[in-house]
Structures are given as structure tokens and as C-alpha cells.
Design a protein around this motif. Structure first.
Motif, mmCIF file in Angstrom:
data_model
loop_
_atom_site.group_PDB
_atom_site.id
_atom_site.type_symbol
_atom_site.label_atom_id
_atom_site.label_comp_id
_atom_site.label_asym_id
_atom_site.label_seq_id
_atom_site.Cartn_x
_atom_site.Cartn_y
_atom_site.Cartn_z
ATOM 1 N N SER A 109 13.970 57.004 -21.639
ATOM 2 C CA SER A 109 12.648 57.469 -22.376
ATOM 3 C C SER A 109 11.923 56.079 -23.090
ATOM 4 O O SER A 109 10.876 56.385 -23.834
ATOM 5 C CB SER A 109 12.684 58.598 -23.239
ATOM 6 O OG SER A 109 12.958 59.578 -22.463
ATOM 7 N N GLY A 110 12.730 54.921 -23.419
ATOM 8 C CA GLY A 110 12.131 54.096 -23.923
ATOM 9 C C GLY A 110 13.174 52.931 -23.875
ATOM 10 O O GLY A 110 14.221 52.635 -23.371
ATOM 11 N N GLY A 111 12.846 51.717 -24.727
ATOM 12 C CA GLY A 111 13.541 50.486 -24.738
ATOM 13 C C GLY A 111 14.955 50.428 -25.320
ATOM 14 O O GLY A 111 15.816 49.791 -24.508
ATOM 15 N N SER A 143 16.447 38.136 -32.559
ATOM 16 C CA SER A 143 16.372 38.990 -31.633
ATOM 17 C C SER A 143 16.038 40.431 -31.754
ATOM 18 O O SER A 143 16.563 40.999 -32.914
ATOM 19 C CB SER A 143 17.277 38.920 -30.402
ATOM 20 O OG SER A 143 18.446 39.268 -30.753
ATOM 21 N N TYR A 144 15.323 41.278 -30.950
ATOM 22 C CA TYR A 144 15.451 42.512 -31.143
ATOM 23 C C TYR A 144 15.496 43.151 -29.966
ATOM 24 O O TYR A 144 14.812 43.079 -28.822
ATOM 25 C CB TYR A 144 13.763 43.115 -31.631
ATOM 26 C CG TYR A 144 14.052 44.472 -31.994
ATOM 27 C CD1 TYR A 144 14.444 44.928 -33.042
ATOM 28 C CD2 TYR A 144 12.938 45.271 -31.496
ATOM 29 C CE1 TYR A 144 14.593 46.309 -33.369
ATOM 30 C CE2 TYR A 144 12.925 46.711 -31.469
ATOM 31 C CZ TYR A 144 13.709 47.009 -32.881
ATOM 32 O OH TYR A 144 13.644 48.557 -32.966
ATOM 33 N N HIS A 145 16.318 44.250 -29.912
ATOM 34 C CA HIS A 145 16.878 44.908 -28.737
ATOM 35 C C HIS A 145 16.628 46.363 -28.779
ATOM 36 O O HIS A 145 17.017 47.240 -27.893
ATOM 37 C CB HIS A 145 18.456 44.569 -28.149
ATOM 38 C CG HIS A 145 18.527 43.198 -27.688
ATOM 39 N ND1 HIS A 145 17.556 42.795 -26.864
ATOM 40 C CD2 HIS A 145 19.221 42.243 -28.214
ATOM 41 C CE1 HIS A 145 17.839 41.403 -26.538
ATOM 42 N NE2 HIS A 145 18.746 41.065 -27.451
ATOM 43 N N GLY A 146 16.125 46.825 -30.134
ATOM 44 C CA GLY A 146 16.240 48.224 -30.275
ATOM 45 C C GLY A 146 16.673 48.675 -31.466
ATOM 46 O O GLY A 146 17.469 47.925 -32.133
ATOM 47 N N GLU A 253 13.713 42.781 -21.086
ATOM 48 C CA GLU A 253 12.131 42.731 -20.744
ATOM 49 C C GLU A 253 11.492 43.907 -21.224
ATOM 50 O O GLU A 253 10.205 44.229 -20.597
ATOM 51 C CB GLU A 253 11.966 42.337 -19.202
ATOM 52 C CG GLU A 253 12.754 41.105 -19.040
ATOM 53 C CD GLU A 253 11.902 40.176 -17.857
ATOM 54 O OE1 GLU A 253 10.678 40.684 -17.353
ATOM 55 O OE2 GLU A 253 12.345 39.155 -17.585
ATOM 56 N N VAL A 254 11.822 44.528 -22.196
ATOM 57 C CA VAL A 254 11.114 45.672 -22.708
ATOM 58 C C VAL A 254 9.649 45.313 -23.113
ATOM 59 O O VAL A 254 8.757 46.171 -22.784
ATOM 60 C CB VAL A 254 11.961 46.294 -23.866
ATOM 61 C CG1 VAL A 254 11.177 47.515 -24.535
ATOM 62 C CG2 VAL A 254 13.240 46.935 -23.242
ATOM 63 N N MET A 255 9.679 44.252 -23.940
ATOM 64 C CA MET A 255 8.461 43.931 -24.202
ATOM 65 C C MET A 255 7.585 42.803 -23.452
ATOM 66 O O MET A 255 6.513 43.024 -23.004
ATOM 67 C CB MET A 255 8.345 43.253 -25.772
ATOM 68 C CG MET A 255 7.073 42.763 -26.054
ATOM 69 S SD MET A 255 6.867 42.349 -28.129
ATOM 70 C CE MET A 255 6.950 43.678 -28.721
HETATM 71 C C1 LIG Z 1 12.537 43.322 -26.524
HETATM 72 C C2 LIG Z 1 12.583 44.802 -26.892
HETATM 73 N N1 LIG Z 1 13.763 45.474 -26.731
HETATM 74 C C3 LIG Z 1 13.957 46.886 -27.134
HETATM 75 C C4 LIG Z 1 12.890 47.472 -27.881
HETATM 76 C C5 LIG Z 1 13.089 48.827 -28.250
HETATM 77 O O1 LIG Z 1 12.401 49.690 -27.498
HETATM 78 P P1 LIG Z 1 11.828 51.111 -27.923
HETATM 79 O O2 LIG Z 1 10.983 50.925 -29.415
HETATM 80 O O3 LIG Z 1 10.990 51.692 -27.017
HETATM 81 O O4 LIG Z 1 12.954 51.830 -28.225
HETATM 82 C C6 LIG Z 1 11.797 46.861 -28.313
HETATM 83 C C7 LIG Z 1 10.667 47.348 -28.896
HETATM 84 O O5 LIG Z 1 9.907 46.840 -29.722
HETATM 85 C C8 LIG Z 1 11.566 45.409 -27.725
HETATM 86 O O6 LIG Z 1 10.640 44.486 -28.214
#
Ligand SMILES: Cc1ncc(COP(=O)(O)O)c(C=O)c1O
Length: 452
Positions: A109-111, A143-146, A253-255
Motif C-alpha cells: 500500500s505504499g513505499g 537516504s530515506y527508505h520509509g 524508486e519509490v520517489m
Molecule cells: C525513496 C523513498 N522510499 C520510501 C518512502 C516511503 O514511502 P511511504 O511514505 O509511502 O511509506 C519514501 C517516501 O517519501 C521515499 O521517498
């Protein structure tokens, strides 16, 4: 009782735990194209697509029609009982346009959920291959992965991890690609990328290659550094290292994915294909919450020939309405050749940003790809000294922009720790040249007001 349509009643009467508890958020009541309207009738140009989500803008009639048609058929069916045409057709569509070798899709349902799934699938893959000793994940600083625990653990935003450190799985971090601050003055971009690849190699050797599961990276770093692509050759070198040591390459590649950088997948421009790829945000364009993990054939085969199931699922996995919305978003992008517009307006945006901020005393760097662009703010261009974090410049810019009817995505911590500020821009793929001009004008006024 509070009237939820009256912005003056927010937040005193609110029962919502808002992001910033004391902040008075305007109430969004409508949207069309690149604009969102609040309850007071003010229009905002959505120059960040929220957080790089609304790639088709708001109220796209074709997506809304596809969603209504799905609702008229079936709103939901649990995936332990059924599959649906929407889930099957979306997977066919994603695989038909996937980076080489990726041929199955796991829905979330999301990143953050996509990254959690990637970590668990990577681990399960090695367990089923008879390599249970593999337990380490390597990612990059800044980095940001969630935000969920696994995603937070591999992410490299120190300030966000600290409070939760005792709850996080062990993860290892190497340097990001951050040319503006970390490439040596006499080092070529290629030599810099090569140096970073050697750092990854050294980390793998230090941990013991036979204990490493995966290397995780955003193809283009989004919210943490502000639209920073890799240098030429970096990801090819990383891919070669992962192959040599038998380690999985997980691209986030979420963003930056699903067209945001001008190609459907950002990694196309780096000439590599990952083993696992997380997508979300622009996949459903904000019409429904949806993300996905795409996986390489060999990983799928290992599970199919082994235990027969990925030991991981959610109640809303493969939600038919979300899949129908995402399929409609992807079809519109192709039908209207919107990736060409991303490239065209991305070039126009870069040109306009350089005209407006190229000589600005407090803008140190302008970077990005396609319609994912960033500006880094500095107190001194020569020394690249960031502003005092106590000024919370990024928050002031956001405030000034909202006052001017502009949504952008500023963030602090760009230079590491709490230091540094940038503004991320990620407008919808449908944006026109005139709207780009309008956003740059409003951004210029907002930044000048915030630093003044
Ligand atoms: C590169 C990346 N990964 C993961 C996420 C997390 O996604 P979500 O906010 O949909 O859980 C984000 C959210 O900004 C993101 O930019």
C-alpha cells in the motif's frame, strides 16, 4: 462540535494527530490539474505533487472513471481467496515495461511497505537457497527508505533513527553519492563514483561477503538530499560488485521512479537493472494508496520451487480499487506521452531555476533529473557553509511558499545531521511551461522572503 469545513476550527477542535501538532493546516477541499484549493477558496500550485505523488495532478477524469467502473464491479476481495482482473492487468502492464529481468510484482500500500517486503523477500530468498548465514544489509547515509522499523533501520537519516535506535535491526551504511559536497576538487565525476564503489566493496569484505544479503539505494536520492542523481558509472560499478559477491541490488524508486525523472524507471538512465525494485507514489498518483515490489525471475523461481510462498502479506495487498487506479494512471501516462512532457518541462524547469537562482547568494546548487529537481541553500556559496539549523530555513521557505499559493517540499539535514537545507520540486507530469514559470516566480519570492 467543530465545523470541519471551516479552516479556523483547525486544530482547536481536531481529534486528528496531525504531523506537526500545533500547526494550523488549511483544509483542502478540491483540486484540478496542478492546483489544490483550500476551504477559504485559495488555490495552491502543487509544485511537489504532495510528496512526489500526484503525477497526473488532481481530479484526472480518466482515472476517476476507471475507479468508478471498478467500484461498480467489485470494491475488494481478499488475496487469500481470489485474484482480480485489476491486479493481473496491472502486473502485466508493469512487467511489460520493467527493467530487464524483473517479471513478478508483489503489491503493497505504499513505499515503506515495499521496502519492508524487499528486505524480507531478499532474506527469504537466501534462506531458501541454503544460505541462512546471510543477514547484513548495506545502505547509504543521508537516504530515506520509509518510516516503519525495517525501512527506518536501513535508511540513513540519522535524526529520524536516533529515538528508535534500540528497536532497529542492524544495518550498515556507506557514503551517498553527493557530488556537490563530497567530490574532491580535482576528482572527476567518474573517479568519484569509482571511489564510492570501492568503499562499498570494502564494507562487503569487512562484513564477509557470505553474510551480506543486499545493498539498498535510491536511484536518485529524493527527500533527504534533494534530487541528487548518481554520477556516471556509479550504479554500473555497484551492479558489478553485487554480482561478483552474489549480493542482491535493491533499488528504491519509490520517489524517483514511475516516470518522475523522464524515463519510466530512473535506473534506465544509469544503465542497470536491479534484483528487487520498490515503487509507490507515482504508481497510483495519489488516487489510491498503492506500492509494489518488482522482483527478478530467479528470486521468484527460488520461492516457487522451494517453499511455494513469500512469507509476507497484508490485508490490503492487491486491493482492486488501488490496482484499477494505478493501471489507469499508467495508461494515461503512455497514451498522452507524458514522459516526453516530463523531459521537456524538466529541461524548462532546470533552465528557469538556473536563470532565477544561478547567481543567488544563498543557493549553492541546483540539480535533479526530469521533474525531480532540488535547490540547496547555503549561507555562503564559497565555503558551502549551511545556514544555522536553529533558523529552520526549510520550514520558513515552506511557510512563505504556502502564503504565496505554492506547495514545495523543503527539508533540513541535507549536509548531514541537522545541518543544511534544500527545496525539492516535483510537479505533476501534466504541468505546462506557463505553470513552470509561475512556480519559479513564486519560489523566488518565497526564498527571498525566508532568507531576508
Ligand atoms: C525513496 C523513498 N522510499 C520510501 C518512502 C516511503 O514511502 P511511504 O511514505 O509511502 O511509506 C519514501 C517516501 O517519501 C521515499 O521517498
Amino acid at each position: 462540535m467543530s465545523d470541519a469545513t471551516d479552516p479556523s476550527n483547525i486544530p482547536s477542535g481536531t481529534h486528528v494527530l496531525h504531523r506537526a501538532i500545533a500547526h494550523r493546516y488549511p483544509v483542502a477541499v478540491g483540486g484540478e490539474g496542478v492546483f489544490i484549493r483550500d476551504a477559504a477558496g485559495k488555490d495552491y500550485i502543487d509544485a511537489s505533487s504532495g510528496a512526489a505523488v500526484s503525477c497526473l495532478g488532481h481530479s484526472h477524469p480518466d482515472v476517476l472513471a476507471a475507479m468508478r467502473a471498478q467500484l461498480d464491479r467489485l470494491e475488494y476481495a481478499h488475496t487469500s481467496f481470489f485474484t482480480t482482473a485489476a491486479a493481473e492487468e496491472l502486473a502485466d502492464d508493469l512487467v511489460a515495461h520493467a527493467p530487464a529481468g524483473l517479471d513478478h510484482v508483489f503489491y503493497v500500500s505504499g513505499g515503506s511497505e515495499a521496502i519492508e517486503a524487499a528486505l524480507k523477500l531478499a532474506r527469504q530468498y537466501f534462506v531458501e537457497r541454503g544460505e541462512p548465514g546471510r543477514r547484513h544489509v548495506i545502505a547509504r547515509r543521508q537516504s530515506y527508505h520509509g518510516i516503519t522499523l525495517g525501512a527506518l533501520a536501513v535508511g540513513g537519516r540519522e535524526w529520524q533513527r536516533q529515538k528508535f535506535a534500540p528497536l532497529l535491526i542492524e544495518a550498515h551504511h556507506v557514503s551517498p553519492v553527493y557530488e556537490y559536497r563530497e567530490r574532491e576538487p580535482h576528482e572527476s565525476a567518474e573517479a568519484y563514483g569509482e571511489r564510492l564503489a570501492r568503499e562499498l566493496e570494502a564494507k562487503i569484505e569487512e562484513l564477509g561477503a557470505e553474510t551480506v544479503i543486499a545493498f539498498v539505494a535510491e536511484t536518485v536520492v529524493g527527500a533527504t538530499l534533494g534530487a541528487v542523481p548518481a554520477v556516471p558509472g556509479y550504479f554500473k560499478a555497484v551492479r558489478a560488485i553485487c554480482d561478483r559477491f552474489g549480493i542482491l541490488l535493491i533499488l528504491d524508486e519509490v520517489m524517483c521512479g514511475m516516470g518522475r525523472t523522464g524515463t519510466l524507471h530512473a535506473c534506465e538512465q544509469d544503465g542497470v537493472s536491479p534484483d528487487l525494485m520498490a515503487i509507490a507514489k507515482g504508481l497510483g498518483g495519489g488516487y489510491m494508496p498503492i506500492g509494489a515490489l518488482m522482483l527478478r525471475r530467479e528470486i521468484f523461481r527460488t520461492l516457487a520451487d522451494g517453499s511455494g510462498a513469500f512469507q509476507h502479506s497484508h490485508t490490503y495487498t492487491g486491493h482492486p480499487l488501488a490496482c484499477a487506479a494505478a493501471l489507469a494512471v499508467q495508461r494515461v501516462i503512455r497514451r498522452d506521452d507524458l514522459l516526453a512532457n516530463v523531459r521537456r518541462q524538466g529541461a524548462h524547469l532546470a533552465r528557469r531555476l538556473n536563470e532565477r537562482f544561478g547567481n543567488h547568494p544563498f543557493v549553492g546548487d541546483i540539480r535533479g533529473r526530469g521533474l525531480l529537481q532540488g535547490l540547496e541553500l547555503v549561507a555562503d556559496r564559497g565555503s558551502k557553509e549551511p545556514f544555522d539549523p536553529a533558523r529552520k530555513l526549510h520550514a520558513r521557505i515552506k511557510h512563505e511558499a504556502m502564503m504565496r499559493g505554492l506547495m514545495v517540499y523543503p527539508m533540513g539535514g541535507t549536509a548531514g545531521g541537522e545541518r543544511g537545507d534544500h527545496v525539492l520540486l516535483a510537479p505533476p507530469f501534466i504541468i505546462s511551461a506557463g505553470e513552470v514559470d509561475m512556480l519559479v516566480d513564486r519560489l523566488g519570492d518565497s526564498i527571498d522572503a525566508a532568507v531576508g
